[in-house]
Design a protein around this motif. Structure first.
Motif, PDB file in Angstrom:
ATOM      1  N   LEU A 167      -7.832  -1.643  -0.622  1.00 12.42           N
ATOM      2  CA  LEU A 167      -7.713  -0.307  -0.044  1.00 12.42           C
ATOM      3  C   LEU A 167      -7.764   0.664  -1.451  1.00 12.42           C
ATOM      4  CD1 LEU A 167      -5.489  -1.297   2.405  1.00 12.42           C
ATOM      5  CD2 LEU A 167      -7.727  -0.458   3.344  1.00 12.42           C
ATOM      6  N   PRO A 168      -7.893   2.189  -0.852  1.00 13.51           N
ATOM      7  CA  PRO A 168      -7.978   3.223  -1.574  1.00 13.51           C
ATOM      8  C   PRO A 168      -5.970   3.580  -2.831  1.00 13.51           C
ATOM      9  CG  PRO A 168      -8.964   4.450   0.166  1.00 13.51           C
ATOM     10  CD  PRO A 168      -8.712   2.673   0.384  1.00 13.51           C
ATOM     11  N   LYS A 169      -6.207   3.655  -3.360  1.00 13.82           N
ATOM     12  CA  LYS A 169      -4.988   4.398  -4.081  1.00 13.82           C
ATOM     13  C   LYS A 169      -3.854   4.288  -2.824  1.00 13.82           C
ATOM     14  CE  LYS A 169      -3.374   4.972  -8.081  1.00 13.82           C
ATOM     15  NZ  LYS A 169      -3.123   3.612  -8.899  1.00 13.82           N
ATOM     16  N   LEU A 170      -2.680   4.123  -2.275  1.00 16.38           N
ATOM     17  CA  LEU A 170      -2.122   4.849  -1.318  1.00 16.38           C
ATOM     18  C   LEU A 170      -1.135   5.645  -1.994  1.00 16.38           C
ATOM     19  CD1 LEU A 170      -0.853   1.169   0.215  1.00 16.38           C
ATOM     20  CD2 LEU A 170      -3.318   2.728   1.174  1.00 16.38           C
ATOM     21  N   THR A 171      -0.355   5.423  -3.082  1.00 17.64           N
ATOM     22  CA  THR A 171       0.052   6.791  -3.481  1.00 17.64           C
ATOM     23  C   THR A 171       0.351   6.583  -4.275  1.00 17.64           C
ATOM     24  OG1 THR A 171       2.369   5.030  -3.799  1.00 17.64           O
ATOM     25  CG2 THR A 171       1.808   5.624  -1.597  1.00 17.64           C
ATOM     26  N   ASP A 172       0.547   7.606  -5.798  1.00 12.76           N
ATOM     27  CA  ASP A 172       0.714   7.527  -6.596  1.00 12.76           C
ATOM     28  C   ASP A 172       1.513   6.478  -7.530  1.00 12.76           C
ATOM     29  OD1 ASP A 172       2.300  11.012  -6.504  1.00 12.76           O
ATOM     30  OD2 ASP A 172       0.011  10.656  -6.487  1.00 12.76           O
ATOM     31  N   PHE A 173       1.773   5.370  -6.639  1.00 13.73           N
ATOM     32  CA  PHE A 173       2.091   4.242  -7.876  1.00 13.73           C
ATOM     33  C   PHE A 173       2.194   3.005  -7.186  1.00 13.73           C
ATOM     34  CE2 PHE A 173       5.616   6.929  -8.811  1.00 13.73           C
ATOM     35  CZ  PHE A 173       6.301   7.712  -8.739  1.00 13.73           C
ATOM     36  N   ASN A 174       1.065   3.272  -6.557  1.00 15.33           N
ATOM     37  CA  ASN A 174       0.674   2.379  -5.584  1.00 15.33           C
ATOM     38  C   ASN A 174       1.214  -0.099  -6.381  1.00 15.33           C
ATOM     39  OD1 ASN A 174      -1.566   0.484  -4.534  1.00 15.33           O
ATOM     40  ND2 ASN A 174      -2.733   1.259  -6.144  1.00 15.33           N
ATOM     41  N   TRP A 175       2.406   0.483  -5.324  1.00 11.18           N
ATOM     42  CA  TRP A 175       3.234  -0.671  -5.634  1.00 11.18           C
ATOM     43  C   TRP A 175       2.921  -2.212  -4.830  1.00 11.18           C
ATOM     44  CZ3 TRP A 175       8.840   0.908  -4.822  1.00 11.18           C
ATOM     45  CH2 TRP A 175       9.409   2.268  -5.737  1.00 11.18           C
ATOM     46  N   VAL A 176       1.856  -1.643  -4.015  1.00  9.63           N
ATOM     47  CA  VAL A 176       1.604  -2.134  -2.262  1.00  9.63           C
ATOM     48  C   VAL A 176       0.397  -1.791  -2.331  1.00  9.63           C
ATOM     49  CG1 VAL A 176       2.411  -2.947  -0.320  1.00  9.63           C
ATOM     50  CG2 VAL A 176       3.814  -2.409  -1.588  1.00  9.63           C
ATOM     51  N   SER A 177      -0.423  -3.056  -2.420  1.00 15.54           N
ATOM     52  CA  SER A 177      -1.931  -2.923  -1.884  1.00 15.54           C
ATOM     53  C   SER A 177      -1.879  -3.944  -0.845  1.00 15.54           C
ATOM     54  CB  SER A 177      -3.118  -3.067  -2.906  1.00 15.54           C
ATOM     55  OG  SER A 177      -2.259  -4.770  -3.112  1.00 15.54           O
ATOM     56  N   ALA A 178      -3.234  -4.406   0.242  1.00 16.27           N
ATOM     57  CA  ALA A 178      -3.414  -4.697   1.236  1.00 16.27           C
ATOM     58  C   ALA A 178      -5.019  -4.915   1.204  1.00 16.27           C
ATOM     59  CB  ALA A 178      -4.165  -3.702   2.067  1.00 16.27           C
TER      60      ALA A 178
END
Ligand SMILES: O=C1O[C@H](COP(=O)(O)O)[C@@H](O)[C@H](O)[C@H]1O
Length: 291
Positions: A167-178
């Motif tokens: 999934l595209p980067k979700l937030t500036d931090f991207n601690w969780v991906s899918a």
């Protein structure tokens, strides 16, 4: 010349000795972490780990300061918590009800998209762990990681010919991906990302079984070299090399069967992490906080 400390490899002859070594490690680390402020944030894996870990915690009894502990899933399958595939559900089934409040679930709603599920978990983590952030990455106190025979850890799978749908980067931090197409069922999952794994203060793998011996060999080869050897680039578990080098492998004889030579582990079998370095980092963090 390797520029960083190799992992501490603790080999156990059977499950009981493995649990005893994991218990010694957790006791030493928790006692050290109790000197610091805030909760002790521990990331735990699913699969074969919940049963082993809950047996270790039951054995540890009151050594565990549950009121200061927060247990998080390092990855979660997109299923109801009552489903046998739920990592959180496995821990809740193994632990007494009075401890359930210290285990933080990923807030998964069946109607949520993968995007939303990853974002919701990241939001949970940023609320619970924010004060411990190192720069822009969540910093767990301890991560207890498993490994699949294909070298996956958490739900970070080797990328095959067809790149895993990220999934595209979700937030500036991207601690969780899918992951939408995990090769290991169930297909839909959310997972901590590699930067979060490598920012943790203490990382311990718990690995058993001959079917993982080749992965352990690749992990150890990578962890004792200055670059990531080519063979290890497709093995996510081999890319876990925490920045402060506090890395342990708790493995049984079968999982160690492809390791050729291992430096002797110090007498106490659970060498304390490099606390001076960690204290310096902690002071560093405090200085950052003061800015
Ligand atoms: O699917 C998963 O697999 C890994 C490894 O599980 P194991 O049963 O082979 O130890 C696990 O660490 C991860 O949390 C889980 O979602």
């Amino acid at each position: 010349m390797v520029f960083h400390k190799p992992p501490s490899v603790i080999i156990s002859k059977d499950q009981d000795e493995l649990k005893e070594n994991v218990q010694k490690f957790l006791t030493a680390r928790i006692q050290h972490l109790l000197e610091y402020h805030g909760n002790i944030n521990i990331g735990v894996s699913g699969g074969s780990m919940p049963k082993l870990l809950c047996e270790v915690w039951k054995e540890m009894g009151t050594i565990i300061p549950w009121k200061k502990m927060r247990i998080f899933m390092v990855d979660e399958r997109i299923v109801p918590i009552t489903h046998p595939d739920s990592n959180y559900g496995q821990y809740i089934a193994e632990l007494p009800e009075e401890l359930h409040k210290y285990v933080i679930p990923a807030p998964i709603q069946e109607q949520d998209s993968l995007h939303q599920a990853a974002h919701n978990y990241e939001t949970t983590l940023r609320k619970e762990i924010a004060p411990e952030q190192m720069g822009s990455t969540a910093r767990f106190d301890i991560l207890l990681l498993g490994v699949g025979p294909d070298g996956h850890t958490c739900s970070i799978f080797p990328s095959t010919g067809t790149e895993r749908r990220r999934l595209p980067k979700l937030t500036d931090f991207n601690w969780v991906s899918a992951v939408s197409d995990s090769p290991k069922p169930p297909p839909k999952r959310i997972t901590l990302t590699m930067p979060v794994l490598n920012a943790a203060k203490n990382v311990a793998f718990i690995i058993t079984g001959k079917e993982k011996a080749h992965v352990v060999k690749s992990m150890y080869t990578a962890a004792t070299s200055n670059t990531l050897p080519l063979a290890s680039q497709s093995i996510p578990a081999a890319q876990v090399r925490p920045m402060n080098n506090n890395l342990w492998y708790f493995i049984d004889d079968a999982a160690a069967s492809e390791l050729k030579s291992i430096p002797p582990v110090p007498e106490d079998a659970i060498p304390p992490a490099d606390d001076e370095e960690e204290e310096e980092e902690e002071e560093g963090d405090d200085e950052e906080d003061e800015e």
